[in-house]
Scaffold this active site. Structure first.
Site, short mmCIF file in Angstrom:
data_model
loop_
_atom_site.label_atom_id
_atom_site.label_comp_id
_atom_site.label_asym_id
_atom_site.label_seq_id
_atom_site.Cartn_x
_atom_site.Cartn_y
_atom_site.Cartn_z
N THR A 256 1.00 -1.13 -0.04
CA THR A 256 -0.02 -0.01 0.06
C THR A 256 0.89 1.25 -0.01
O THR A 256 0.69 2.19 -0.75
CB THR A 256 -0.83 0.09 1.26
OG1 THR A 256 -1.83 -1.20 1.17
CG2 THR A 256 -1.85 1.30 1.36
N CYS B 168 -12.28 -7.42 1.57
CA CYS B 168 -13.00 -7.56 2.95
C CYS B 168 -11.98 -7.24 3.84
O CYS B 168 -11.85 -7.74 5.03
CB CYS B 168 -13.54 -9.12 3.03
SG CYS B 168 -12.28 -10.43 2.90
N1 PLP Z 1 -1.55 -4.36 -4.37
C1 PLP Z 1 -2.26 -5.71 -4.46
C2 PLP Z 1 -2.26 -6.07 -5.74
C3 PLP Z 1 -2.36 -6.26 -3.26
O1 PLP Z 1 -2.96 -7.37 -3.58
C4 PLP Z 1 -2.30 -5.87 -2.06
C5 PLP Z 1 -2.61 -6.74 -0.99
O2 PLP Z 1 -3.70 -7.33 -0.84
C6 PLP Z 1 -1.68 -4.49 -1.95
C7 PLP Z 1 -1.38 -4.01 -3.02
C8 PLP Z 1 -1.27 -3.93 -0.58
O3 PLP Z 1 -0.13 -4.56 0.04
P1 PLP Z 1 0.16 -4.49 1.62
O4 PLP Z 1 -1.04 -5.49 2.14
O5 PLP Z 1 1.52 -4.70 1.84
O6 PLP Z 1 -0.16 -3.25 1.82
#
Ligand code: PLP
Length: 387
Positions: free
Chosen positions: A72, A326
């Site tokens: 994120t 979710c």
């Molecule tokens: N991008 C994608 C495609 C993801 O599947 C996720 C998490 O599910 C994220 C970004 C976010 O990653 P993080 O959980 O390390 O913040």
């Protein structure tokens, strides 16, 4: 086989033995990696070793790896005013309609400057729309930043990144690729993909949660304004004392991955998908007409609600997830399936089963047995059930 069966690797992969051992050993480290004394330098060395391994995983230079708190934050960092040497900051952000919510929010771009790129019924981005739109923008001397994920977290569908990069670079733009769900599952080298930025997340590949990275292809790319400001860590691009344990775990998990071949996992996924159709002939597997990462199946059965099925499966000892986001514990409608044109009634039944390198055939068979019972119970009297 353990009594619980974990088939939710796209949400979080189990911490691998190598990362577990490295993090446990690192608990004994003392010192801040920015300190000049011997203790600090020893910690710094561990961080830099991990950086080199993560860089190698995606074929990048270690100095171009910026550690973050996860995928994120890496996406937040990427969707900002990047400049290349002597270049111009992006004026528009274009993103596929199936991006993760952490990209969809657009970050430092005003909502009026963010545009969606449609996808087809398999969830593959429409490159002709991308080309036409970029043509129009470059005619007005506007520079685009384009964000297209490598593999979708819900469907596993792989996007045509190399072709997209050609179009984006031809229009003078920059390409950000969220590779959170592809790295370690399919080959994911930044230069081969021609991506300018790659987002990675440790907990999808066997590291603990809370660590990720934004990787840049090019030294000449400058992020003028960090999101987290303060100290000069990560060469001024991400302030704050580094997550030493997480980064060491990330390095160990990355080192343990090896070359992604996916062969065994594909066989298990095929077994799963054949078994699902054996339970009920009207099973729909989403994105099946496109290339997918080997570990992911998103499926639905008409009139079976995911929320109800997930609870029943959980009680039967199985951890799977709904295709929809979710994160708050509530199943929300999937923007991915909506973008693919899946009717809401079918989309509300989407269940994601995601496998990993340690998944066993017996676990798939156990899941299928439980699934058969759930379907029998939730769809009394309907046709389509195989004997
Ligand atoms: N991008 C994608 C495609 C993801 O599947 C996720 C998490 O599910 C994220 C970004 C976010 O990653 P993080 O959980 O390390 O913040």
């Amino acid at each position: 086989m353990s009594t619980r069966i974990y088939l939710d690797w796209n949400a979080t992969a189990p911490v691998c033995a190598e990362a577990h051992a490295a993090v446990t050993a690192a608990l004994g480290l003392l010192g801040n990696p920015s300190s000049v004394h011997g203790e600090g330098r020893a910690v710094r060395k561990c961080l830099e070793e991990a950086r080199a391994v993560v860089a190698d995983l995606v074929g990048a230079e270690p100095r171009n790896v910026i550690f973050t708190s996860g995928g994120t934050e890496a996406n937040v960092l990427a969707l900002g005013p990047w400049l290349d040497a002597g270049g111009k900051a992006p004026d528009r952000l274009l993103m596929s309609a199936v991006e993760h919510p952490s990209v969809r929010s657009g970050h430092r771009f005003a909502a009026s400057l963010v545009e969606d790129l449609p996808v087809d019924s398999n969830g593959v981005v429409d490159l002709s729309v991308l080309a036409a739109r970029l043509d129009e923008l470059s005619g007005r001397s506007l520079r685009p930043l384009v964000s297209i994920m490598h593999a979708n977290n819900e469907t596993g569908v792989i996007q045509p990144i190399v072709a997209a990069a050609d179009i984006v670079h031809g229009a003078g733009g920059l390409l950000h690729v969220d590779a959170v769900q592809s790295v370690g599952r399919v080959s994911c080298k930044i230069n081969e993909l021609s991506a300018d930025f790659l987002t990675l997340s440790g907990h999808k590949l066997g590291a603990p949660t809370g660590v990720g990275a934004l990787v840049t292809r090019n030294d000449a790319l400058h992020l003028p304004d960090a999101v987290i400001k303060g100290g000069g860590q990560e060469r001024g691009r991400r302030a704050g004392t580094e997550n030493v344990l997480g980064i060491i775990g990330f390095g160990a998990a990355a080192a343990a991955l090896g070359e992604a071949s996916g062969g065994d996992v594909i066989r298990l996924r095929d077994r799963l998908e054949a078994g699902l159709r054996d339970v009920t002939r009207d099973t729909v597997v989403f994105g099946q007409g496109a290339e997918r990462v080997p570990n992911t199946t998103l499926f639905a059965v008409p009139d079976i609600k995911a929320e109800t099925a997930l609870i029943a499966l959980d009680l039967a000892g199985m951890a799977v997830s709904s295709g929809a986001a979710c994160s708050s514990g509530k199943v929300a409608p999937s923007h991915v399936l909506a973008a693919m044109g899946v009717p809401p009634r079918l989309a509300q039944g989407a269940i994601r089963v995601s496998l990993g390198p340690t998944t066993e055939a017996a676990e798939i068979d156990f899941f299928l047995k439980a699934w058969r019972k759930v379907v029998m119970r939730l769809s009394k009297g309907r046709s389509g059930l195989a004997a």
